[in-house]
Design a protein around this motif. Sequence first.
Motif, mmCIF file in Angstrom:
data_model
loop_
_atom_site.group_PDB
_atom_site.id
_atom_site.type_symbol
_atom_site.label_atom_id
_atom_site.label_comp_id
_atom_site.label_asym_id
_atom_site.label_seq_id
_atom_site.Cartn_x
_atom_site.Cartn_y
_atom_site.Cartn_z
ATOM 1 N N VAL A 106 70.359 5.697 55.240
ATOM 2 C CA VAL A 106 71.226 7.736 54.538
ATOM 3 C C VAL A 106 72.235 7.320 55.735
ATOM 4 O O VAL A 106 73.282 7.752 55.252
ATOM 5 C CB VAL A 106 70.473 8.540 55.395
ATOM 6 C CG1 VAL A 106 70.966 10.406 55.187
ATOM 7 C CG2 VAL A 106 68.996 8.608 54.212
ATOM 8 N N TRP A 107 71.955 7.629 57.015
ATOM 9 C CA TRP A 107 73.371 7.001 57.990
ATOM 10 C C TRP A 107 74.548 6.645 57.176
ATOM 11 O O TRP A 107 75.796 5.982 57.229
ATOM 12 C CB TRP A 107 73.265 6.504 59.517
ATOM 13 C CG TRP A 107 73.874 6.989 60.230
ATOM 14 C CD1 TRP A 107 75.440 5.195 60.631
ATOM 15 C CD2 TRP A 107 74.156 7.893 60.503
ATOM 16 N NE1 TRP A 107 75.717 6.098 61.637
ATOM 17 C CE2 TRP A 107 75.275 7.670 61.966
ATOM 18 C CE3 TRP A 107 74.168 9.348 60.816
ATOM 19 C CZ2 TRP A 107 75.689 8.552 62.921
ATOM 20 C CZ3 TRP A 107 74.444 10.010 61.635
ATOM 21 C CH2 TRP A 107 75.969 9.798 62.471
ATOM 22 N N ASN A 108 73.864 5.332 56.425
ATOM 23 C CA ASN A 108 74.555 4.456 56.108
ATOM 24 C C ASN A 108 76.102 4.770 54.869
ATOM 25 O O ASN A 108 77.102 4.197 54.349
ATOM 26 C CB ASN A 108 74.263 2.939 55.529
ATOM 27 C CG ASN A 108 74.393 2.509 57.133
ATOM 28 O OD1 ASN A 108 74.945 2.414 58.415
ATOM 29 N ND2 ASN A 108 73.407 1.225 56.947
ATOM 30 N N ARG A 109 75.314 5.972 53.642
ATOM 31 C CA ARG A 109 74.932 6.429 52.767
ATOM 32 C C ARG A 109 76.261 7.366 52.675
ATOM 33 O O ARG A 109 77.061 7.237 52.273
ATOM 34 C CB ARG A 109 74.153 6.513 52.023
ATOM 35 C CG ARG A 109 74.262 7.209 50.536
ATOM 36 C CD ARG A 109 73.142 7.468 50.250
ATOM 37 N NE ARG A 109 72.599 6.621 49.359
ATOM 38 C CZ ARG A 109 71.216 6.027 49.551
ATOM 39 N NH1 ARG A 109 70.360 7.177 49.955
ATOM 40 N NH2 ARG A 109 70.746 5.123 49.531
ATOM 41 N N ILE A 110 76.384 7.780 54.044
ATOM 42 C CA ILE A 110 77.615 9.381 54.548
ATOM 43 C C ILE A 110 78.113 8.437 55.746
ATOM 44 O O ILE A 110 79.327 9.392 55.464
ATOM 45 C CB ILE A 110 75.968 10.235 54.724
ATOM 46 C CG1 ILE A 110 75.734 10.079 56.323
ATOM 47 C CG2 ILE A 110 75.086 10.348 53.878
ATOM 48 C CD1 ILE A 110 75.119 11.371 57.276
ATOM 49 N N ASN A 111 78.387 7.431 55.807
ATOM 50 C CA ASN A 111 78.903 6.621 56.365
ATOM 51 C C ASN A 111 80.536 7.451 56.059
ATOM 52 O O ASN A 111 81.291 7.095 54.826
ATOM 53 C CB ASN A 111 79.450 5.638 56.558
ATOM 54 C CG ASN A 111 80.359 4.793 57.961
ATOM 55 O OD1 ASN A 111 80.472 5.555 58.295
ATOM 56 N ND2 ASN A 111 80.561 3.089 58.140
ATOM 57 N N GLY A 112 82.102 8.202 56.701
ATOM 58 C CA GLY A 112 82.982 8.436 56.597
ATOM 59 C C GLY A 112 83.307 9.852 56.171
ATOM 60 O O GLY A 112 84.150 10.358 56.138
#
Length: 160
Positions: A92-98
Amino acid sequence: MTGVQTCALPIWEVGGGTSILAPLQHEIVDVHHWFTDADYIDMFALSRVAPGPGSIIVPLVGFNLAGWMGALIASLGIFLPASTVCYFAALVWNRINGTRIHKVLSSGLAPIGMGMLSAGAVAVMISSGTGLPGWGLAALSTAVLYYLTPHPMKIGRAHV
């Protein structure tokens, strides 16, 4: 400490393995009286010199309570749930990065993590009974590390 409590520690604590030191010390020394403060400090010291994560103290607690089976159960209880949650959180963290929520969470979780790390350090200092000289040395070490150690990002930029 029940198995459920052990499994819940790393899931709800923010700041890594070291952040569980204060609640772990509270449960095994103050609540259940399984160990003395001196026993806890001995296990803490051994976990610091052993290679591995900061939460390696948990298998030591399990071993001292129930031998190798206790160490195995404590290891599974502390690492398996946290690793599973961490895996899915990373997705999830990588998906919402930025995104804005990523920035908000990053800035909001950092102080919580530092607070948990500080609570762990205070629990160890209290249990060790070092007195004023120990607290002074800890404060001096913290100040030196904070003010004189360059930030890793600054070091990284210097080599680019």
